[in-house]
Design a protein around this motif. Sequence first.
Motif, PDB file in Angstrom:
ATOM      1  N   UNK A  16     -36.867  16.955 -45.627  1.00 43.06           N
ATOM      2  CA  UNK A  16     -37.176  15.383 -46.295  1.00 43.06           C
ATOM      3  C   UNK A  16     -36.716  14.282 -45.555  1.00 43.06           C
ATOM      4  N   UNK A  17     -35.451  14.994 -43.909  1.00 44.30           N
ATOM      5  CA  UNK A  17     -36.691  13.900 -43.193  1.00 44.30           C
ATOM      6  C   UNK A  17     -35.849  11.962 -43.294  1.00 44.30           C
ATOM      7  N   UNK A  18     -34.609  12.206 -44.433  1.00 44.91           N
ATOM      8  CA  UNK A  18     -34.222  10.967 -44.611  1.00 44.91           C
ATOM      9  C   UNK A  18     -33.546  10.365 -43.648  1.00 44.91           C
ATOM     10  N   UNK A  19     -33.753   9.657 -42.934  1.00 41.81           N
ATOM     11  CA  UNK A  19     -32.862   8.884 -41.765  1.00 41.81           C
ATOM     12  C   UNK A  19     -32.969   9.221 -40.512  1.00 41.81           C
ATOM     13  N   UNK A  20     -33.583  10.327 -39.833  1.00 46.29           N
ATOM     14  CA  UNK A  20     -34.182  11.434 -39.133  1.00 46.29           C
ATOM     15  C   UNK A  20     -33.039  10.642 -37.961  1.00 46.29           C
ATOM     16  N   UNK A  21     -31.724  11.457 -38.582  1.00 41.71           N
ATOM     17  CA  UNK A  21     -30.211  11.357 -37.854  1.00 41.71           C
ATOM     18  C   UNK A  21     -30.447  12.329 -36.816  1.00 41.71           C
ATOM     19  N   UNK A  22     -29.378  12.470 -36.598  1.00 32.95           N
ATOM     20  CA  UNK A  22     -29.116  13.498 -35.308  1.00 32.95           C
ATOM     21  C   UNK A  22     -29.509  15.216 -35.646  1.00 32.95           C
ATOM     22  N   UNK A  23     -28.976  15.485 -36.658  1.00 27.31           N
ATOM     23  CA  UNK A  23     -29.291  16.536 -36.985  1.00 27.31           C
ATOM     24  C   UNK A  23     -30.964  16.645 -37.141  1.00 27.31           C
ATOM     25  N   UNK A  24     -31.307  15.898 -37.379  1.00 27.57           N
ATOM     26  CA  UNK A  24     -32.488  16.220 -37.672  1.00 27.57           C
ATOM     27  C   UNK A  24     -33.783  15.605 -36.387  1.00 27.57           C
ATOM     28  N   UNK A  25     -32.893  14.908 -35.593  1.00 22.96           N
ATOM     29  CA  UNK A  25     -33.417  14.848 -34.098  1.00 22.96           C
ATOM     30  C   UNK A  25     -33.470  16.562 -33.641  1.00 22.96           C
ATOM     31  N   UNK A  26     -32.322  16.742 -34.081  1.00 21.17           N
ATOM     32  CA  UNK A  26     -32.167  18.109 -33.004  1.00 21.17           C
ATOM     33  C   UNK A  26     -33.232  19.398 -33.511  1.00 21.17           C
ATOM     34  N   UNK A  27     -33.214  19.601 -34.604  1.00 16.53           N
ATOM     35  CA  UNK A  27     -34.808  20.426 -35.570  1.00 16.53           C
ATOM     36  C   UNK A  27     -35.829  20.711 -35.061  1.00 16.53           C
ATOM     37  N   UNK A  28     -36.478  18.712 -35.026  1.00 16.82           N
ATOM     38  CA  UNK A  28     -37.797  18.501 -34.971  1.00 16.82           C
ATOM     39  C   UNK A  28     -37.284  18.683 -33.262  1.00 16.82           C
ATOM     40  N   UNK A  29     -37.054  18.341 -32.373  1.00 11.30           N
ATOM     41  CA  UNK A  29     -36.765  18.738 -30.874  1.00 11.30           C
ATOM     42  C   UNK A  29     -37.175  20.423 -30.594  1.00 11.30           C
ATOM     43  N   UNK A  30     -36.995  21.311 -31.444  1.00 13.83           N
ATOM     44  CA  UNK A  30     -36.338  22.410 -31.271  1.00 13.83           C
ATOM     45  C   UNK A  30     -37.462  22.890 -32.349  1.00 13.83           C
ATOM     46  N   UNK A  31     -38.382  21.952 -32.736  1.00 11.28           N
ATOM     47  CA  UNK A  31     -39.970  22.114 -33.395  1.00 11.28           C
ATOM     48  C   UNK A  31     -41.333  22.185 -32.098  1.00 11.28           C
ATOM     49  N   UNK A  32     -40.618  20.779 -31.328  1.00 12.99           N
ATOM     50  CA  UNK A  32     -41.668  20.882 -30.299  1.00 12.99           C
ATOM     51  C   UNK A  32     -41.770  21.852 -28.710  1.00 12.99           C
ATOM     52  N   UNK A  33     -40.462  21.693 -28.767  1.00 11.54           N
ATOM     53  CA  UNK A  33     -40.138  22.760 -28.079  1.00 11.54           C
ATOM     54  C   UNK A  33     -40.699  24.197 -28.071  1.00 11.54           C
ATOM     55  N   UNK A  34     -40.549  24.746 -28.889  1.00 10.26           N
ATOM     56  CA  UNK A  34     -40.582  25.938 -29.688  1.00 10.26           C
ATOM     57  C   UNK A  34     -42.623  26.129 -29.863  1.00 10.26           C
ATOM     58  N   UNK A  35     -43.143  24.867 -30.064  1.00 13.73           N
ATOM     59  CA  UNK A  35     -44.442  24.565 -29.718  1.00 13.73           C
ATOM     60  C   UNK A  35     -45.119  24.638 -28.501  1.00 13.73           C
ATOM     61  N   UNK A  36     -44.526  23.713 -27.901  1.00 12.58           N
ATOM     62  CA  UNK A  36     -45.077  24.295 -26.595  1.00 12.58           C
ATOM     63  C   UNK A  36     -45.152  25.020 -25.698  1.00 12.58           C
ATOM     64  N   UNK A  37     -43.923  26.248 -25.967  1.00 10.73           N
ATOM     65  CA  UNK A  37     -43.963  27.366 -25.586  1.00 10.73           C
ATOM     66  C   UNK A  37     -44.883  28.379 -25.479  1.00 10.73           C
TER      67      UNK A  37
END
Length: 187
Positions: A20-41
Motif C-alpha cells: 500500500x505504501x501509504x505515507x511512503x514512510x522510512x520502512x517503505x523507503x527501505x523496501x523500495x530502495x532494496x528493490x531498486x538496488x536489486x533490480x540494478x544488480x
Amino acid sequence: MEAHVYSSLELPRSVVTIGAFDGVHRGHQTVIRQSVQRSRKLGVPSVVYTFDPPPRVFFQGARMLTPVGEKLDKIGKLGTRHAVVARFDEVYAERSAYEFIGCLAKLNPVEIIVGGDFRFGKDRLGDVKLLEKYFKVRVTKPVFCPQGSVISSSRIRQLISDGELNLSKALLGWESGVNAKNHILQE
C-alpha cells in the motif's frame, strides 16, 4: 519514473515490490530502495506495485497519509523505474489471489520483494507461501524506529491522532514531509 495509474504494464523481466505504501514512510523507503538496488544488480527494471486507495482506507476507513500523486512523487524520488497503481475498489477487492498472481506474471518478475505479513486477493487468502509457488520471493525484515517499535502506517496514523506530530514526521522521514497537521484538518 513511469507511472501506470489504473492501467496494466507488461515487462520482459523486472524486480517488483508490492504494498500500500501509504505515507511512503522510512520502512517503505527501505523496501523500495532494496528493490531498486536489486533490480540494478540484476539489470532489470524496478516496479513498485501499489493501490489507490490503500486497502486499509477502503475497508476500514483509515485516514490516508498520502494521496496517490504525492505517493508517486515520493516513490519516484527513491529511484524506481515504474510504479503501477491499481484502483482498489469493490471490483478489485473481489479478485482472487490467483487473479493477482496472473497480473503479476505480466511483469515477469525475476524477484518479488514483500513484507512478511503480505496478504493478497479476496479475503486476503493469498500469502507469501502461495506467492513463492510462482515467483522467487524475498521477504524484508521490519524497520524499527530508534525507540524499538516497528515503523508502520497504522502507527503513524495513531501518532497523528494522538497529536504526536513531530514523531509521526520523523517516522515518515521526508524533509518536507507529510504535513500531518494538515492531514488531520482535511478529514
